[in-house]
Design a protein around this motif. Sequence first.
Motif, PDB file in Angstrom:
ATOM      1  N   PRO A  51      27.988  44.712  42.138  1.00 24.33           N
ATOM      2  CA  PRO A  51      28.857  45.048  41.771  1.00 24.33           C
ATOM      3  C   PRO A  51      30.220  45.293  42.865  1.00 24.33           C
ATOM      4  N   THR A  52      31.298  45.123  41.429  1.00 25.26           N
ATOM      5  CA  THR A  52      32.636  44.807  41.154  1.00 25.26           C
ATOM      6  C   THR A  52      33.396  45.048  40.936  1.00 25.26           C
ATOM      7  N   TYR A  53      34.818  45.597  41.435  1.00 29.81           N
ATOM      8  CA  TYR A  53      36.004  45.521  40.933  1.00 29.81           C
ATOM      9  C   TYR A  53      36.689  44.411  40.361  1.00 29.81           C
ATOM     10  N   THR A  54      37.422  44.683  39.190  1.00 34.79           N
ATOM     11  CA  THR A  54      38.431  43.454  38.408  1.00 34.79           C
ATOM     12  C   THR A  54      40.004  44.113  38.566  1.00 34.79           C
ATOM     13  N   ALA A  55      40.285  43.646  38.343  1.00 37.02           N
ATOM     14  CA  ALA A  55      41.766  43.520  37.919  1.00 37.02           C
ATOM     15  C   ALA A  55      42.594  42.927  36.526  1.00 37.02           C
ATOM     16  N   GLY A  56      42.296  43.327  35.682  1.00 33.50           N
ATOM     17  CA  GLY A  56      43.763  42.814  34.968  1.00 33.50           C
ATOM     18  C   GLY A  56      45.250  42.839  35.389  1.00 33.50           C
ATOM     19  N   THR A  57      46.120  41.783  34.326  1.00 37.85           N
ATOM     20  CA  THR A  57      46.865  41.408  34.593  1.00 37.85           C
ATOM     21  C   THR A  57      47.729  42.766  34.429  1.00 37.85           C
ATOM     22  N   SER A  58      47.504  43.306  34.187  1.00 39.08           N
ATOM     23  CA  SER A  58      48.248  45.389  34.397  1.00 39.08           C
ATOM     24  C   SER A  58      48.313  46.089  35.594  1.00 39.08           C
ATOM     25  N   ALA A  59      46.936  45.736  36.553  1.00 42.03           N
ATOM     26  CA  ALA A  59      46.311  46.849  37.095  1.00 42.03           C
ATOM     27  C   ALA A  59      47.190  47.226  38.358  1.00 42.03           C
ATOM     28  N   LYS A  60      46.944  48.450  38.553  1.00 42.26           N
ATOM     29  CA  LYS A  60      48.241  49.033  39.468  1.00 42.26           C
ATOM     30  C   LYS A  60      47.510  49.181  40.692  1.00 42.26           C
ATOM     31  N   PRO A  61      48.015  48.604  41.930  1.00 42.32           N
ATOM     32  CA  PRO A  61      47.301  48.638  43.140  1.00 42.32           C
ATOM     33  C   PRO A  61      46.520  50.343  43.417  1.00 42.32           C
ATOM     34  N   GLU A  62      47.668  51.374  43.283  1.00 44.84           N
ATOM     35  CA  GLU A  62      47.577  52.735  43.490  1.00 44.84           C
ATOM     36  C   GLU A  62      46.147  52.987  43.169  1.00 44.84           C
ATOM     37  N   ASP A  63      45.820  52.364  41.585  1.00 44.27           N
ATOM     38  CA  ASP A  63      44.252  52.629  40.689  1.00 44.27           C
ATOM     39  C   ASP A  63      42.939  51.931  41.117  1.00 44.27           C
ATOM     40  N   LEU A  64      43.225  51.813  42.292  1.00 40.01           N
ATOM     41  CA  LEU A  64      42.148  51.152  43.405  1.00 40.01           C
ATOM     42  C   LEU A  64      41.793  52.440  44.528  1.00 40.01           C
ATOM     43  N   HIS A  65      40.841  52.801  43.907  1.00 40.17           N
ATOM     44  CA  HIS A  65      41.005  53.982  44.946  1.00 40.17           C
ATOM     45  C   HIS A  65      39.835  53.636  46.180  1.00 40.17           C
ATOM     46  N   ASP A  66      39.084  53.413  46.676  1.00 37.90           N
ATOM     47  CA  ASP A  66      38.051  53.064  47.167  1.00 37.90           C
ATOM     48  C   ASP A  66      37.418  51.443  47.128  1.00 37.90           C
ATOM     49  N   ALA A  67      37.751  50.941  47.575  1.00 39.66           N
ATOM     50  CA  ALA A  67      36.914  48.976  47.404  1.00 39.66           C
ATOM     51  C   ALA A  67      35.955  48.685  48.431  1.00 39.66           C
ATOM     52  N   ARG A  68      34.878  49.525  47.809  1.00 39.69           N
ATOM     53  CA  ARG A  68      34.013  49.885  48.155  1.00 39.69           C
ATOM     54  C   ARG A  68      32.802  48.378  48.268  1.00 39.69           C
ATOM     55  N   PHE A  69      33.352  47.745  47.407  1.00 43.66           N
ATOM     56  CA  PHE A  69      32.811  46.349  46.213  1.00 43.66           C
ATOM     57  C   PHE A  69      34.363  45.389  46.606  1.00 43.66           C
ATOM     58  N   PRO A  70      33.420  44.179  46.366  1.00 41.40           N
ATOM     59  CA  PRO A  70      34.036  43.229  46.284  1.00 41.40           C
ATOM     60  C   PRO A  70      35.370  42.746  45.217  1.00 41.40           C
ATOM     61  N   VAL A  71      36.891  42.786  45.080  1.00 41.98           N
ATOM     62  CA  VAL A  71      37.234  42.743  44.803  1.00 41.98           C
ATOM     63  C   VAL A  71      38.303  41.320  44.196  1.00 41.98           C
ATOM     64  N   PHE A  72      38.033  40.949  42.301  1.00 39.30           N
ATOM     65  CA  PHE A  72      38.259  40.117  41.967  1.00 39.30           C
ATOM     66  C   PHE A  72      39.227  39.945  41.024  1.00 39.30           C
ATOM     67  N   ALA A  73      41.035  39.487  41.309  1.00 40.02           N
ATOM     68  CA  ALA A  73      41.443  39.789  40.207  1.00 40.02           C
ATOM     69  C   ALA A  73      41.020  38.733  38.818  1.00 40.02           C
ATOM     70  N   ALA A  74      40.330  39.487  38.119  1.00 40.69           N
ATOM     71  CA  ALA A  74      40.335  38.578  36.807  1.00 40.69           C
ATOM     72  C   ALA A  74      41.207  37.890  35.969  1.00 40.69           C
ATOM     73  N   GLY A  75      42.767  38.310  35.560  1.00 39.48           N
ATOM     74  CA  GLY A  75      43.144  36.777  34.778  1.00 39.48           C
ATOM     75  C   GLY A  75      43.280  36.963  33.530  1.00 39.48           C
ATOM     76  N   ARG A  76      42.501  38.248  33.158  1.00 39.81           N
ATOM     77  CA  ARG A  76      42.891  38.907  31.709  1.00 39.81           C
ATOM     78  C   ARG A  76      43.369  40.286  31.333  1.00 39.81           C
ATOM     79  N   GLY A  77      43.922  40.498  30.254  1.00 36.07           N
ATOM     80  CA  GLY A  77      44.289  41.347  30.221  1.00 36.07           C
ATOM     81  C   GLY A  77      43.462  42.345  30.828  1.00 36.07           C
TER      82      GLY A  77
END
Length: 220
Positions: A51-77
């Motif tokens: 289980p992992t959350y990944t952030a694309g280049t357009s990800a908004k911080p407020e759209d991460l509601h619960d960082a229960r899993f590791p979070v990565f900057a993916a570098g994708r769109g």
Amino acid sequence: MTAITATHPPEWIVAEGRTPYAEALAAMEAHVAAIRAGTGRERVWLVEHDPTYTAGTSAKPEDLHDARFPVFAAGRGGQWTYHGPGQRTGYVMLDLHEPHGTVPARDIRAYVHGLEEWLIRALDRFNIRAERREGRIGLWVANRATGGEDKIAAIGVRVTRWVTWHGIALNVDPDLSHFGGIVPCGISEFGVTSIHAQGVPATMDEADSALRAAWNEVFG
């Protein structure tokens, strides 16, 4: 020197077990460099992640509601995406200097359309009708209970000097509650679903077989 990508079809690799997300990023980056150098073969790499959350280049911080899993900057769109067990993630590394089946050379829009068509055709093998929607990334199926639509597959790509990486995420049988920690792809008014939630108890191997067969129809 003749580039390997010009004389061989993509290699298909299905990873055993679960692949750490950071390891996948590093492996993709290295292989994309090899393709650009003409020493690496194009590749479709099918993995499963913890289980992992990944952030694309357009990800908004407020759209991460619960960082229960590791979070990565993916570098994708794209924006936020969940990866986890029961989801087939397909990392696609192609050299877009050349055409691939129905996808012409150097056309990123056509490439993304091709990824969508690949998923549509794969899901059709399970009698699941997935569709594109204008202004919404991913593939969508009808929710008969609500009259709305749910997302069954996500797409997020990166292209480096015309070589692609990242790719698709198909929900075979993930824990759908895990998507609740994010706003998937920035879209809050629709839900998520899976092949199993659509009443089709497909295995991961069966999903892989459908993806392989549909690939040849679009990119072959």
